[in-house]
Design a protein around this motif. Sequence first.
Motif, mmCIF file in Angstrom:
data_model
loop_
_atom_site.group_PDB
_atom_site.id
_atom_site.type_symbol
_atom_site.label_atom_id
_atom_site.label_comp_id
_atom_site.label_asym_id
_atom_site.label_seq_id
_atom_site.Cartn_x
_atom_site.Cartn_y
_atom_site.Cartn_z
ATOM 1 N N MET A 31 -7.234 -14.255 -12.356
ATOM 2 C CA MET A 31 -6.087 -15.011 -11.877
ATOM 3 C C MET A 31 -5.910 -14.750 -10.388
ATOM 4 O O MET A 31 -5.963 -13.621 -9.940
ATOM 5 N N THR A 32 -5.733 -15.789 -9.627
ATOM 6 C CA THR A 32 -5.440 -15.653 -8.212
ATOM 7 C C THR A 32 -4.046 -16.192 -7.962
ATOM 8 O O THR A 32 -3.459 -16.846 -8.807
ATOM 9 N N GLY A 33 -3.526 -15.916 -6.805
ATOM 10 C CA GLY A 33 -2.191 -16.368 -6.450
ATOM 11 C C GLY A 33 -1.467 -15.280 -5.694
ATOM 12 O O GLY A 33 -1.985 -14.188 -5.483
ATOM 13 N N ASP A 34 -0.255 -15.588 -5.280
ATOM 14 C CA ASP A 34 0.537 -14.616 -4.544
ATOM 15 C C ASP A 34 0.970 -13.472 -5.456
ATOM 16 O O ASP A 34 1.334 -13.689 -6.617
ATOM 17 N N THR A 35 0.933 -12.276 -4.908
ATOM 18 C CA THR A 35 1.380 -11.086 -5.628
ATOM 19 C C THR A 35 2.330 -10.304 -4.738
ATOM 20 O O THR A 35 2.020 -10.018 -3.581
ATOM 21 N N ARG A 36 3.477 -9.973 -5.270
ATOM 22 C CA ARG A 36 4.459 -9.162 -4.550
ATOM 23 C C ARG A 36 4.129 -7.691 -4.793
ATOM 24 O O ARG A 36 4.003 -7.257 -5.941
ATOM 25 N N VAL A 37 3.980 -6.939 -3.714
ATOM 26 C CA VAL A 37 3.681 -5.512 -3.748
ATOM 27 C C VAL A 37 4.961 -4.778 -3.365
ATOM 28 O O VAL A 37 5.509 -5.016 -2.286
ATOM 29 N N VAL A 38 5.441 -3.900 -4.258
ATOM 30 C CA VAL A 38 6.715 -3.226 -4.025
ATOM 31 C C VAL A 38 6.546 -1.717 -4.184
ATOM 32 O O VAL A 38 6.302 -1.222 -5.287
ATOM 33 N N TYR A 39 6.697 -1.014 -3.065
ATOM 34 C CA TYR A 39 6.732 0.444 -3.080
ATOM 35 C C TYR A 39 8.198 0.858 -3.046
ATOM 36 O O TYR A 39 8.970 0.339 -2.236
ATOM 37 N N THR A 40 8.581 1.775 -3.929
ATOM 38 C CA THR A 40 9.913 2.358 -3.871
ATOM 39 C C THR A 40 9.761 3.845 -3.552
ATOM 40 O O THR A 40 8.662 4.392 -3.603
ATOM 41 N N LYS A 41 10.877 4.482 -3.253
ATOM 42 C CA LYS A 41 10.896 5.934 -3.111
ATOM 43 C C LYS A 41 11.325 6.522 -4.459
ATOM 44 O O LYS A 41 11.752 5.803 -5.363
ATOM 45 N N PHE A 42 11.233 7.824 -4.599
ATOM 46 C CA PHE A 42 11.502 8.485 -5.871
ATOM 47 C C PHE A 42 12.934 8.251 -6.354
ATOM 48 O O PHE A 42 13.190 8.211 -7.554
ATOM 49 N N ASP A 43 13.873 8.064 -5.424
ATOM 50 C CA ASP A 43 15.266 7.811 -5.802
ATOM 51 C C ASP A 43 15.514 6.361 -6.187
ATOM 52 O O ASP A 43 16.643 5.971 -6.479
ATOM 53 N N GLY A 44 14.460 5.531 -6.180
ATOM 54 C CA GLY A 44 14.588 4.127 -6.555
ATOM 55 C C GLY A 44 14.828 3.188 -5.398
ATOM 56 O O GLY A 44 14.823 1.965 -5.581
ATOM 57 N N SER A 45 15.052 3.715 -4.202
ATOM 58 C CA SER A 45 15.309 2.843 -3.055
ATOM 59 C C SER A 45 14.042 2.084 -2.663
ATOM 60 O O SER A 45 12.924 2.574 -2.815
ATOM 61 N N LEU A 46 14.258 0.880 -2.167
ATOM 62 C CA LEU A 46 13.163 0.017 -1.765
ATOM 63 C C LEU A 46 12.484 0.597 -0.532
ATOM 64 O O LEU A 46 13.137 1.002 0.430
ATOM 65 N N HIS A 47 11.153 0.641 -0.555
ATOM 66 C CA HIS A 47 10.374 1.130 0.584
ATOM 67 C C HIS A 47 9.606 -0.068 1.144
ATOM 68 O O HIS A 47 10.184 -1.135 1.322
#
Length: 169
Positions: free
Chosen positions: A1-17
Amino acid sequence: MTGDTRVVYTKFDGSLHWHHVIQRLGEDRHGVWLGAPPGVRMQKGTAGREHVTEHPHVMLFRPGVWWTAAFNGPPHETEIYCDITSPVRWLHPGQVTMVDLDLDVSRERAGGRVVLWDEDEFDEHRLRWAYPSEVVDAARASAAWLMTALADGTEPFASDYRAWLELVS
């Protein structure tokens, strides 16, 4: 499957990185490969800084390991940059997420020097957020393994990534 993929890194406390959207290129024995030509907008946090990539790059998301890897096209000074993370989780085919555990390992393009980054940040966050001992052990073991693998030509760090990088160069 190809297409756009959202890459999401968070920190250990759950905050968005760091987070961004890039193209799914395919999958091989190493894992899922995503990539983009120059010009990808990467954001840090919810209202944080933005970085626009200047070089093509591909990213590898391998199941069950405590790292992710980014492979940068020339002339970027850093050939390979690995984040020590929790194992990746695919929320659905269009989104992958993981917890950034601060430590990073990179290999310079010129000379091939391998460097371990952010040990001070790892120690600070380990205490602040009370990383469980199994997370600390996995993070340190992954960093040690990557230091060796990036130096000795273990795949995918030797040449396997180059075919994927050509797709976005």
